[in-house]
Scaffold this active site. Structure first.
Site, PDB file in Angstrom:
ATOM      1  N   LYS A   1       3.924  -0.391 -14.248  1.00 38.89           N
ATOM      2  CA  LYS A   1       5.202  -1.110 -14.328  1.00 38.89           C
ATOM      3  C   LYS A   1       5.207  -1.999 -15.565  1.00 38.89           C
ATOM      4  O   LYS A   1       4.206  -2.651 -15.881  1.00 38.89           O
ATOM      5  CB  LYS A   1       5.355  -1.975 -13.076  1.00 38.89           C
ATOM      6  CG  LYS A   1       6.518  -2.942 -13.167  1.00 38.89           C
ATOM      7  CD  LYS A   1       7.240  -3.136 -11.898  1.00 38.89           C
ATOM      8  CE  LYS A   1       6.539  -3.959 -10.850  1.00 38.89           C
ATOM      9  NZ  LYS A   1       7.222  -3.774  -9.557  1.00 38.89           N
TER      10      LYS A   1
ATOM     11  N   GLY B   1       0.769  -1.242   0.000  1.00 41.95           N
ATOM     12  CA  GLY B   1       0.000   0.000   0.000  1.00 41.95           C
ATOM     13  C   GLY B   1       0.802   1.295   0.000  1.00 41.95           C
ATOM     14  O   GLY B   1       0.235   2.367   0.212  1.00 41.95           O
TER      15      GLY B   1
ATOM     16  N   ASP C   1       1.381  -1.065 -10.201  1.00 46.19           N
ATOM     17  CA  ASP C   1       2.741  -1.541  -9.912  1.00 46.19           C
ATOM     18  C   ASP C   1       2.744  -3.066  -9.856  1.00 46.19           C
ATOM     19  O   ASP C   1       3.523  -3.679  -9.136  1.00 46.19           O
ATOM     20  CB  ASP C   1       3.175  -0.940  -8.554  1.00 46.19           C
ATOM     21  CG  ASP C   1       4.647  -1.147  -8.244  1.00 46.19           C
ATOM     22  OD1 ASP C   1       5.439  -1.340  -9.175  1.00 46.19           O
ATOM     23  OD2 ASP C   1       5.001  -1.120  -7.050  1.00 46.19           O
TER      24      ASP C   1
ATOM     25  N   TRP D   1       2.145   2.969  -2.484  1.00 53.78           N
ATOM     26  CA  TRP D   1       1.734   3.904  -3.544  1.00 53.78           C
ATOM     27  C   TRP D   1       0.423   4.578  -3.140  1.00 53.78           C
ATOM     28  O   TRP D   1       0.238   5.773  -3.377  1.00 53.78           O
ATOM     29  CB  TRP D   1       1.576   3.179  -4.887  1.00 53.78           C
ATOM     30  CG  TRP D   1       2.882   2.986  -5.625  1.00 53.78           C
ATOM     31  CD1 TRP D   1       4.131   2.900  -5.072  1.00 53.78           C
ATOM     32  CD2 TRP D   1       3.072   2.868  -7.044  1.00 53.78           C
ATOM     33  NE1 TRP D   1       5.068   2.731  -6.060  1.00 53.78           N
ATOM     34  CE2 TRP D   1       4.456   2.705  -7.272  1.00 53.78           C
ATOM     35  CE3 TRP D   1       2.221   2.876  -8.132  1.00 53.78           C
ATOM     36  CZ2 TRP D   1       4.996   2.566  -8.553  1.00 53.78           C
ATOM     37  CZ3 TRP D   1       2.752   2.735  -9.418  1.00 53.78           C
ATOM     38  CH2 TRP D   1       4.123   2.583  -9.617  1.00 53.78           C
TER      39      TRP D   1
ATOM     40  N   ASP E   1      -5.828  -5.266  -4.716  1.00 55.23           N
ATOM     41  CA  ASP E   1      -4.752  -6.261  -4.763  1.00 55.23           C
ATOM     42  C   ASP E   1      -5.316  -7.647  -4.468  1.00 55.23           C
ATOM     43  O   ASP E   1      -6.365  -7.773  -3.845  1.00 55.23           O
ATOM     44  CB  ASP E   1      -3.645  -5.937  -3.736  1.00 55.23           C
ATOM     45  CG  ASP E   1      -2.319  -6.610  -4.095  1.00 55.23           C
ATOM     46  OD1 ASP E   1      -1.443  -5.922  -4.664  1.00 55.23           O
ATOM     47  OD2 ASP E   1      -2.152  -7.827  -3.834  1.00 55.23           O
TER      48      ASP E   1
ATOM     49  N   ASP F   1      -8.464 -10.174  -7.955  1.00 59.02           N
ATOM     50  CA  ASP F   1      -7.514 -10.400  -9.036  1.00 59.02           C
ATOM     51  C   ASP F   1      -7.874  -9.462 -10.192  1.00 59.02           C
ATOM     52  O   ASP F   1      -8.981  -9.564 -10.734  1.00 59.02           O
ATOM     53  CB  ASP F   1      -7.647 -11.875  -9.458  1.00 59.02           C
ATOM     54  CG  ASP F   1      -6.706 -12.251 -10.587  1.00 59.02           C
ATOM     55  OD1 ASP F   1      -6.162 -11.355 -11.255  1.00 59.02           O
ATOM     56  OD2 ASP F   1      -6.521 -13.462 -10.801  1.00 59.02           O
TER      57      ASP F   1
HETATM   58  N1  SAM Z   1       2.872  -0.596  -5.283  1.00 57.62           N
HETATM   59  C1  SAM Z   1       2.843  -1.465  -4.126  1.00 57.62           C
HETATM   60  C2  SAM Z   1       3.291  -0.657  -2.938  1.00 57.62           C
HETATM   61  O1  SAM Z   1       3.852   0.404  -3.156  1.00 57.62           O
HETATM   62  O2  SAM Z   1       3.063  -1.070  -1.807  1.00 57.62           O
HETATM   63  C3  SAM Z   1       3.726  -2.690  -4.324  1.00 57.62           C
HETATM   64  C4  SAM Z   1       3.139  -3.635  -5.328  1.00 57.62           C
HETATM   65  S1  SAM Z   1       3.960  -5.192  -5.336  1.00 57.62           S
HETATM   66  C5  SAM Z   1       5.463  -4.838  -6.157  1.00 57.62           C
HETATM   67  C6  SAM Z   1       3.087  -6.082  -6.570  1.00 57.62           C
HETATM   68  C7  SAM Z   1       1.696  -6.488  -6.151  1.00 57.62           C
HETATM   69  O3  SAM Z   1       1.016  -6.992  -7.289  1.00 57.62           O
HETATM   70  C8  SAM Z   1       1.645  -7.598  -5.102  1.00 57.62           C
HETATM   71  O4  SAM Z   1       1.089  -7.110  -3.911  1.00 57.62           O
HETATM   72  C9  SAM Z   1       0.734  -8.651  -5.744  1.00 57.62           C
HETATM   73  O5  SAM Z   1      -0.172  -9.238  -4.834  1.00 57.62           O
HETATM   74  C10 SAM Z   1      -0.002  -7.831  -6.778  1.00 57.62           C
HETATM   75  N2  SAM Z   1      -0.598  -8.626  -7.848  1.00 57.62           N
HETATM   76  C11 SAM Z   1       0.031  -9.521  -8.649  1.00 57.62           C
HETATM   77  N3  SAM Z   1      -0.861 -10.074  -9.503  1.00 57.62           N
HETATM   78  C12 SAM Z   1      -2.075  -9.513  -9.227  1.00 57.62           C
HETATM   79  C13 SAM Z   1      -3.381  -9.676  -9.779  1.00 57.62           C
HETATM   80  N4  SAM Z   1      -3.609 -10.528 -10.773  1.00 57.62           N
HETATM   81  N5  SAM Z   1      -4.390  -8.943  -9.264  1.00 57.62           N
HETATM   82  C14 SAM Z   1      -4.163  -8.081  -8.235  1.00 57.62           C
HETATM   83  N6  SAM Z   1      -2.944  -7.878  -7.681  1.00 57.62           N
HETATM   84  C15 SAM Z   1      -1.906  -8.584  -8.174  1.00 57.62           C
END
Ligand code: SAM
Length: 293
Positions: free
Chosen positions: A171, A62, A131, A64, A89, A106
């Site tokens: 990203k 969280g 992200d 961002w 997320d 998702d």
């Molecule tokens: N921007 C976030 C922060 O600043 O705290 C960090 C994000 S982290 C690098 C990547 C996130 O993408 C993970 O929490 C993961 O659960 C989420 N993620 C991956 N695939 C996903 C999907 N299909 N649907 C939702 N979230 C997803």
């Protein structure tokens, strides 16, 4: 040297701790904002839009959304017509405070996409950020493909919630087909740039597309396969010949402060603590590649 000690040496890891951010990736967004002035609620950004509604896709833990909240939720916030942030997320997130709605789901599923869209009750957001990073398998082609699918879902959702002229930051992994992605994004947005944090590991192909000036004729693409079908004139994201890519002149601009990001003066902001989660942040100053038509 183990991962923990490597993290502890990292200036942004320490600064995130000091500033109460849940992850050091907060600084990626702060520095992209410093370059592009994307979501400053008090000043106007380049598109002339004041950001009041924003969506943070793949938001956990969280940080961002914390940045968004710091920027958008001011003291005069009121629930009725105050700024609104939707954070989504796969993982559950601890509350991010007033004005931030957390959805667990998702983003590649139509149900999640629909609940994000429903949340806006027909209103539009000025900014969507993503992200998202899938769990890496180590198999390069598969990781790149899954990241591509995540990005396509983010783009499809974006076409439903973003207003005319709005911005999208996501990203990307700069793999083989990234040139085609830029070309297709350029159809939908007036200006597309690529920002790469300069302290990203050299081995990392992570970067961020910064797309500004959404063209609303691309609004409401079908949630499944929408990006591909609407852009069929250019070919689908994954299945187009390289010859279809419209060549672009690509100016390269290195910018940002290599000394890192300063901790704000004054008392440390009070923020809720959350369980430690793994994340792959590399925060730093930014190098920017611009694609303009
Ligand atoms: N921007 C976030 C922060 O600043 O705290 C960090 C994000 S982290 C690098 C990547 C996130 O993408 C993970 O929490 C993961 O659960 C989420 N993620 C991956 N695939 C996903 C999907 N299909 N649907 C939702 N979230 C997803």
């Amino acid at each position: 040297m183990g991962r923990l000690s490597k993290d502890k040496r990292d200036v942004f890891y320490r600064r995130a701790k000091e500033s109460g951010y849940r992850a050091r990736s907060a600084y990626k967004l702060l520095q992209i904002d410093a370059e592009f002035n994307l979501f400053n609620a008090s000043d106007k950004n380049e598109s002339g839009l004041r950001v009041r509604r924003a969506v943070d896709l793949c938001a956990a833990p969280g940080s961002w959304s914390q940045v968004l909240s710091d920027k958008l939720i001011t003291e005069e916030y009121n629930e009725e017509d105050g700024p609104c942030i939707v954070a989504v997320d796969l993982q559950m997130m601890a509350s991010l405070g007033p004005g931030v709605e957390c959805i667990q789901g998702d983003i590649t599923s139509v149900t999640t996409a629909e609940s994000i869209i429903k949340h806006f009750k027909g209103e539009k957001a000025e900014l969507v950020i993503c992200d998202g990073a899938p769990d890496v398998t180590g198999l390069h082609d598969i990781d790149e493909y899954v990241q591509g699918q995540l990005l396509l879902s983010a783009i499809n959702i974006t076409t439903h919630v973003l207003c005319e002229g709005g911005s999208f930051v996501a990203k990307i992994f700069r793999g083989r087909d990234v040139g085609l992605l830029y070309t297709q994004l350029r159809l939908m947005f007036k200006k597309v740039s690529v920002a790469k944090p300069s302290s990203s590991r050299n081995s990392s192909i992570e970067a961020f597309v910064v797309c500004q000036g959404f063209d609303s004729k691309f609004s409401n693409l079908p949630l499944e396969g929408g990006f591909d079908s609407k852009l069929s004139g250019v070919g689908s994201f994954r299945e187009t010949d390289e010859d279809d890519i419209i060549p672009s002149i690509v100016p390269f601009l290195a910018c940002g402060d290599l000394t890192g990001y300063k901790v704000p003066e004054g008392p440390k902001p009070k923020r809720k603590k959350v369980d430690k989660q793994s994340h792959d942040e590399e925060c730093c100053s930014v190098n920017v590649v611009k694609y303009e038509s």
